[in-house]
Design a protein around this motif. Structure first.
Motif, mmCIF file in Angstrom:
data_model
loop_
_atom_site.group_PDB
_atom_site.id
_atom_site.type_symbol
_atom_site.label_atom_id
_atom_site.label_comp_id
_atom_site.label_asym_id
_atom_site.label_seq_id
_atom_site.Cartn_x
_atom_site.Cartn_y
_atom_site.Cartn_z
ATOM 1 N N LEU A 1 -108.310 63.230 66.626
ATOM 2 C CA LEU A 1 -109.120 62.603 65.632
ATOM 3 C C LEU A 1 -108.259 61.902 64.362
ATOM 4 C CD1 LEU A 1 -111.921 65.171 65.268
ATOM 5 C CD2 LEU A 1 -112.062 62.919 66.336
ATOM 6 N N ASP A 2 -107.063 62.402 63.926
ATOM 7 C CA ASP A 2 -106.317 61.902 63.007
ATOM 8 C C ASP A 2 -105.678 60.612 63.532
ATOM 9 O OD1 ASP A 2 -106.414 63.751 61.158
ATOM 10 O OD2 ASP A 2 -104.807 64.810 61.855
ATOM 11 N N LYS A 3 -105.418 60.434 64.713
ATOM 12 C CA LYS A 3 -104.742 59.227 65.419
ATOM 13 C C LYS A 3 -105.740 58.319 65.542
ATOM 14 C CE LYS A 3 -101.442 61.329 68.362
ATOM 15 N NZ LYS A 3 -100.960 61.593 69.946
ATOM 16 N N TYR A 4 -106.936 58.339 65.923
ATOM 17 C CA TYR A 4 -108.217 57.576 66.027
ATOM 18 C C TYR A 4 -108.361 57.108 64.640
ATOM 19 C CZ TYR A 4 -112.600 55.624 66.603
ATOM 20 O OH TYR A 4 -113.884 54.895 66.801
ATOM 21 N N PHE A 5 -108.713 57.921 63.550
ATOM 22 C CA PHE A 5 -109.005 57.417 62.179
ATOM 23 C C PHE A 5 -107.868 56.583 61.505
ATOM 24 C CE2 PHE A 5 -112.341 60.883 62.727
ATOM 25 C CZ PHE A 5 -113.467 60.022 62.630
ATOM 26 N N ASN A 6 -106.706 57.046 61.887
ATOM 27 C CA ASN A 6 -105.408 56.396 61.138
ATOM 28 C C ASN A 6 -105.434 54.695 61.898
ATOM 29 O OD1 ASN A 6 -104.797 58.438 59.489
ATOM 30 N ND2 ASN A 6 -103.162 59.136 61.055
ATOM 31 N N LYS A 7 -105.595 54.483 63.009
ATOM 32 C CA LYS A 7 -105.764 53.231 63.500
ATOM 33 C C LYS A 7 -107.006 52.563 62.898
ATOM 34 C CE LYS A 7 -103.429 54.318 67.941
ATOM 35 N NZ LYS A 7 -103.568 54.519 69.332
ATOM 36 N N LYS A 8 -108.006 52.842 62.624
ATOM 37 C CA LYS A 8 -109.000 52.072 61.939
ATOM 38 C C LYS A 8 -108.780 51.673 60.626
ATOM 39 C CE LYS A 8 -112.052 52.640 65.482
ATOM 40 N NZ LYS A 8 -113.186 51.698 65.689
#
Length: 94
Positions: free
Chosen positions: A87-94
């Motif tokens: 989830l951290d990786k997903y939200f950091n890319k956005k």
């Protein structure tokens, strides 16, 4: 059929299966199926397994129960451990 005849017949089926190089067709497989109906318990006693068939709902219930156990044991632990990083990786890319 005596116990010795049963053992001999079982060994003959196994021997034939091991010697046979050609793959048999389905009918030959069905003719040579050995069904064991005895179970040795931990204490050494022998139980005769009854020939009971499960209904579709009973089978579904057993499978659902087993899947729940597996998901609880493995998937939930994996999600608890890995989900935050994903989830951290997903939200950091956005």
């Amino acid at each position: 059929m005596s116990e010795q005849e049963s053992i001999k017949q079982t060994l003959d089926v196994i021997r034939k299966a091991l010697e046979d190089e050609d793959s048999p067709n389905i009918q030959e497989i069905n003719d040579n199926i050995l069904i064991l109906n005895k179970k040795v318990k931990d204490d050494g006693t022998i139980d005769l397994i009854e020939d009971t068939k499960l209904s579709k709902s009973e089978t579904t219930m057993i499978l659902n129960k087993k899947l729940d156990q597996v998901f609880e044991k493995y998937l939930t632990k994996w999600l608890d451990k890995k989900a935050p990083s994903y989830l951290d990786k997903y939200f950091n890319k956005k």
